[in-house]
Scaffold this active site. Structure first.
Site, short mmCIF file in Angstrom:
data_model
loop_
_atom_site.label_atom_id
_atom_site.label_comp_id
_atom_site.label_asym_id
_atom_site.label_seq_id
_atom_site.Cartn_x
_atom_site.Cartn_y
_atom_site.Cartn_z
N HIS A 1 6.98 12.20 -44.46
CA HIS A 1 7.88 11.65 -43.45
C HIS A 1 9.10 12.52 -43.22
O HIS A 1 10.08 12.07 -42.62
CB HIS A 1 8.31 10.23 -43.82
CG HIS A 1 7.18 9.23 -43.79
ND1 HIS A 1 7.24 8.01 -44.42
CD2 HIS A 1 5.95 9.29 -43.21
CE1 HIS A 1 6.09 7.35 -44.22
NE2 HIS A 1 5.30 8.11 -43.50
N ALA B 1 8.33 4.55 -52.04
CA ALA B 1 9.71 4.09 -52.21
C ALA B 1 10.02 3.56 -53.62
O ALA B 1 11.14 3.69 -54.11
CB ALA B 1 10.01 3.00 -51.19
N PHE C 1 13.86 -0.94 -49.91
CA PHE C 1 13.97 -1.54 -48.59
C PHE C 1 12.85 -2.53 -48.31
O PHE C 1 12.64 -2.96 -47.18
CB PHE C 1 13.94 -0.45 -47.51
CG PHE C 1 15.11 0.50 -47.59
CD1 PHE C 1 16.33 0.08 -48.11
CD2 PHE C 1 15.01 1.80 -47.15
CE1 PHE C 1 17.42 0.94 -48.19
CE2 PHE C 1 16.08 2.67 -47.22
CZ PHE C 1 17.29 2.24 -47.74
N ARG C 2 12.08 -2.85 -49.37
CA ARG C 2 10.94 -3.73 -49.21
C ARG C 2 11.37 -5.10 -48.69
O ARG C 2 12.17 -5.80 -49.29
CB ARG C 2 10.29 -3.90 -50.59
CG ARG C 2 9.01 -4.68 -50.57
CD ARG C 2 8.58 -4.92 -52.01
NE ARG C 2 7.54 -5.91 -52.04
CZ ARG C 2 6.28 -5.64 -51.78
NH1 ARG C 2 5.90 -4.43 -51.52
NH2 ARG C 2 5.39 -6.60 -51.80
N VAL D 1 12.15 10.42 -48.33
CA VAL D 1 12.88 11.48 -47.62
C VAL D 1 14.10 11.91 -48.42
O VAL D 1 14.96 12.62 -47.92
CB VAL D 1 13.32 10.98 -46.21
CG1 VAL D 1 12.10 10.62 -45.37
CG2 VAL D 1 14.28 9.79 -46.30
N CYS E 1 16.31 20.50 -28.19
CA CYS E 1 16.40 21.64 -27.28
C CYS E 1 15.53 22.80 -27.75
O CYS E 1 15.23 23.71 -26.99
CB CYS E 1 17.85 22.09 -27.14
SG CYS E 1 18.53 22.85 -28.63
N CYS F 1 17.59 19.03 -33.61
CA CYS F 1 18.30 18.58 -32.41
C CYS F 1 17.70 17.24 -31.95
O CYS F 1 16.49 17.03 -32.03
CB CYS F 1 18.16 19.64 -31.32
SG CYS F 1 18.96 19.19 -29.77
N CYS G 1 22.64 23.84 -28.83
CA CYS G 1 23.08 23.28 -27.55
C CYS G 1 24.36 22.46 -27.66
O CYS G 1 24.90 22.02 -26.64
CB CYS G 1 21.96 22.41 -26.95
SG CYS G 1 21.69 20.85 -27.81
ZN LIG Z 1 20.00 21.22 -29.33
#
Ligand SMILES: [Zn+2]
Length: 274
Positions: free
Chosen positions: A132, A26, A37-38, A114, A144, A140, A173
């Site tokens: 990560h 980070a 965010f430490r 990220v 799904c 999803c 979905c």
């Molecule tokens: Zn889905």
């Protein structure tokens, strides 16, 4: 403090290296202006709304919100999606790329971030391991299927309530989609994309088994030590040098190099000797 000996030693190792592994946590984003965010204070300074609600980083980065209240779950990640898209990677990324070109270094990037900042700075997708996952990919919520797809959604967020005004949907979905990020208490993260990256990284390490290898680690803390362990594991090879750049936790054993400063300052310091 005078770091010139450490910078010179690091520069020597880079000049003689055959392969370079860049590892980061980070702290790498701080010089680009990204929030740290430490600790609770750091997180709440960046997101005062969560302090009013008494929610910590661990509490916010939790898939339960997406199930209970998707607009609230997406508040945190929608805000960050836009933030990371609009952030300009700091000059340290350019310095790393310049060394790679100048010394013809085979290379790979391993990050717990990220935010996609390495790709934004021009690093190739094929030479990345995002342990990560990435906010720039979706899956999803159920899920799904095993599908992971690029996040091309605009996700506006009301900053007063930290609620998203629009919720990304699964194209298969029609249910709620979520970021393909490993969160806290997360049992439905789809790891296929990251597993593929891991396999490419393992091949890279095998291919350069006997080459002098340098690991430059930046901003990787001890609270989630995945990245530090990774650097240290590679550092156990013959002809491996680890350069640990960290303003607070720069200690490293085994004759490796430690720079107690931020990522950009450390890279600029080494660059002066190259
Ligand atoms: Zn889905």
């Amino acid at each position: 403090m005078d770091w010139s000996d450490a910078c010179r030693k690091a520069a020597d190792a880079i000049g003689k290296a055959g392969a370079l592994v860049v590892t980061s946590g980070a702290g790498m984003g701080v010089d680009s202006g990204l929030p740290d965010f430490r600790g609770e204070r750091g997180f709440w300074k960046a997101y005062p709304m969560y302090e009013r609600l008494g929610i910590s980083f661990v509490g916010a980065a939790n898939p339960a919100h997406f199930h209970r209240d998707p607009a609230f779950g997406w508040g945190f990640y929608g805000h960050r999606t836009t933030l990371y898209r609009t952030t300009e990677p700091h000059d340290g990324f350019r310095i790393l790329r310049q060394w790679i070109t100048r010394f013809g270094l085979a290379h790979f990037v391993v990050t717990s971030n990220v935010d996609g900042q390495f790709q934004k700075a021009g690093f190739e997708e094929e030479r990345m391991l995002e342990v990560h996952g990435s906010i720039h990919h979706l899956q999803c919520l159920s899920p799904c299927s095993d599908a992971i797809w690029p996040n091309r959604e605009e996700i506006p967020v009301d900053h007063a309530t930290m609620r998203a005004k629009q919720i990304p949907r699964c194209p298969h979905c029609g249910g709620v989609a979520r970021p393909n990020i490993l969160m806290f208490g997360d049992y439905s993260w789809l790891s296929d994309r990251t597993r593929g990256q891991e396999m490419r990284f393992d091949s890279f390490l095998n291919e350069h088994q006997h080459a002098p290898i340098v690991v430059i680690e930046m901003g990787a803390g001890t609270s989630i030590p995945t990245i530090r362990y990774m650097s240290e594991r590679i550092g156990q090879r013959n002809a491996a040098t680890v350069i640990r750049i960290n303003p607070r936790e720069s200690h490293i054993a085994g004759g490796h190099t430690s720079l107690p400063c931020g990522a950009l300052e450390g890279l600029e310091g080494i660059d002066e000797f190259l």
